[in-house]
Design a protein around this motif. Structure first.
Motif, PDB file in Angstrom:
ATOM      1  N   TYR A 195      55.160  75.710 -60.877  1.00 37.48           N
ATOM      2  CA  TYR A 195      54.880  74.441 -61.549  1.00 37.48           C
ATOM      3  C   TYR A 195      55.306  73.264 -60.684  1.00 37.48           C
ATOM      4  O   TYR A 195      56.332  73.311 -60.010  1.00 37.48           O
ATOM      5  N   ASP A 212      48.481  71.768 -63.369  1.00 35.96           N
ATOM      6  CA  ASP A 212      49.555  72.571 -63.966  1.00 35.96           C
ATOM      7  C   ASP A 212      49.322  72.837 -65.441  1.00 35.96           C
ATOM      8  O   ASP A 212      49.824  73.835 -65.988  1.00 35.96           O
ATOM      9  N   SER A 253      48.175  76.194 -66.330  1.00 38.51           N
ATOM     10  CA  SER A 253      49.226  77.216 -66.394  1.00 38.51           C
ATOM     11  C   SER A 253      49.892  77.193 -67.763  1.00 38.51           C
ATOM     12  O   SER A 253      50.170  78.243 -68.361  1.00 38.51           O
ATOM     13  N   SER A 300      60.472  69.389 -64.520  1.00 40.90           N
ATOM     14  CA  SER A 300      59.489  70.452 -64.301  1.00 40.90           C
ATOM     15  C   SER A 300      59.875  71.731 -65.032  1.00 40.90           C
ATOM     16  O   SER A 300      59.017  72.433 -65.580  1.00 40.90           O
ATOM     17  N   GLY A 337      50.617  81.209 -62.091  1.00 42.09           N
ATOM     18  CA  GLY A 337      50.449  79.763 -62.068  1.00 42.09           C
ATOM     19  C   GLY A 337      49.299  79.289 -61.204  1.00 42.09           C
ATOM     20  O   GLY A 337      48.988  79.871 -60.156  1.00 42.09           O
ATOM     21  N   HIS A 343      49.141  76.390 -59.556  1.00 41.24           N
ATOM     22  CA  HIS A 343      49.522  75.649 -58.354  1.00 41.24           C
ATOM     23  C   HIS A 343      50.023  76.587 -57.254  1.00 41.24           C
ATOM     24  O   HIS A 343      50.230  76.167 -56.123  1.00 41.24           O
TER      25      HIS A 343
END
Length: 388
Positions: A67, A88, A91, A125, A323, A325
């Motif tokens: 993330y 993000d 995700s 985050s 994820g 990213h």
């Protein structure tokens, strides 16, 4: 003699007192609340964790969330038609869908939860990573990967912070032991209510910090599980097995060198990239084998690998890249692994663990379920049996 203007003094003093109280409340709100957040203690998961009334306990593995900063952090390795709107938040949505579909009893985040170089504020985050778990009130546990500490917090700070978040059952390190790393702990899962094992751990979960980067002989390599961690692991395993011979599962981020050899031995799933491991060959495989209770290990780190393979009687299973990213492969859906343990049914009540199965779900329209297999059984079923 002049009379004291007591009424005026009383009201002036009362006004000043109220003003001071309001000022204090305002300062406290600004200092400690900051917007719409609340000042409160941690919301804790109900402990001990235990098998449900239907005799099951399900774990959702989230490997390599990577993330960044949320909406502004773009996806990697997706189709051109998906790139413009992908961030993000994809995700986050995937995690919410998995929680709703599988209704896990525990979520295990196995490292690289945030991608440090893309996360400008580690704490913010982390909140975004774990928010779906917290909002669903699902107990969750996390360990660190090799990228988490590259933002604004050290590994020690990260694990301390994670352990204090709502419904987290994570620990920085075990009490009474001096071990390397941060994020070495065990979780015990008790039997179902109403059974003779309701106050006994019938499934043990071992979480280990496999480190991040290290210099060995002047060469940069990945981290590994150290001797002090193995000493603790042996000690806790012996203690638990002396009480009840329960099966165990282990979770860490960086694979061991022996996982590479599964290319020649056979596996279930996809082996699509070279196994990235430390140049230091630790004693983790020998330790796990000698302990005897660990039936499977769940790892991350290599996003394009999602396979399970057996080494020295222990299954090693990748979670697969979760994820958006994190790096992936265009046209290869992000995925998550599910681990399901089921109790044996006695004449009057649930007994100990009978089977441990696993499968994966893809982040597509149907959350397609693939590669369901039996990892361990206490009965006649052959280990490794495929069901899908």
């Amino acid at each position: 003699m002049r009379r004291r203007p007591w009424r005026r003094t009383f009201f002036v003093d009362l006004f000043l007192l109220l003003f001071v109280l309001l000022l204090v409340l305002f300062v406290l709100r600004v200092a400690f609340i900051g917007g719409d957040a609340e000042v409160r203690v941690k919301r804790s998961a109900e402990l001990p964790l235990r098998f449900s009334s239907d005799g099951g306990f399900k774990i959702l593995q989230v490997a390599d969330m990577h993330y960044g900063n949320g909406l502004v952090t773009r996806c990697r390795d997706v189709l051109p038609s998906e790139a413009a709107r992908c961030s993000d938040l994809n995700s986050t949505l995937f995690l919410k869908r998995m929680i709703e579909a599988e209704k896990p009893d525990l979520i295990a985040f196995t490292g690289d939860n945030i991608f440090g170089t893309s996360a400008t504020d580690a704490a913010e985050s982390l909140f975004k990573v774990f928010r779906p778990a917290m909002e669903s009130r699902t107990p969750w546990a996390a360990i660190l990967g090799n990228h988490d500490q590259e933002s604004t917090m050290t590994r020690e700070e990260l694990m301390s912070f994670i352990s204090l978040m709502d419904y987290s059952v994570s620990q920085a390190n075990p009490s009474g032991f001096v071990v390397d790393g941060y994020g070495n702990y065990d979780i015990r899962v008790h039997g179902a209510w109403g059974s003779g094992l309701a106050n006994t751990s019938v499934l043990n979960l071992y979480f280990l910090d496999s480190g991040d980067r290290a210099m060995v002989g002047g060469v940069r390599t990945y981290g590994w599980i150290r001797d002090s961690q193995l000493t603790w692991l042996h000690t806790i395993s012996e203690e638990l097995q002396s009480r009840y011979p329960a099966p165990a599962l282990s979770f860490f981020h960086i694979p061991i060198p022996e996982v590479r050899d599964l290319w020649f031995r056979g596996f279930v799933g996809q082996f699509q990239e070279a196994v990235a491991f430390s140049s230091v060959k630790s004693g983790i495989l020998q330790s796990l084998s000698s302990m005897g209770d660990v039936k499977a290990v769940f790892i991350g780190h290599d996003h394009l690998n999602d396979f399970c393979g057996k080494i020295n009687g222990i299954w090693f299973c990748y979670g697969g890249g979760f994820g958006y990213h994190g790096y992936g492969r265009v046209g290869w859906p992000r995925r998550a692994r599910v681990i399901s343990a089921q109790l044996a049914k006695g004449k009057k009540a649930w007994m100990g663990v009978e089977t441990i199965r696993t499968w994966k779900r893809l982040d597509d329209d149907k959350l397609t379920k693939i590669n369901e297999q039996l990892l361990w059984s206490n009965d006649y079923l052959p280990s490794g049996t495929l069901y899908v």
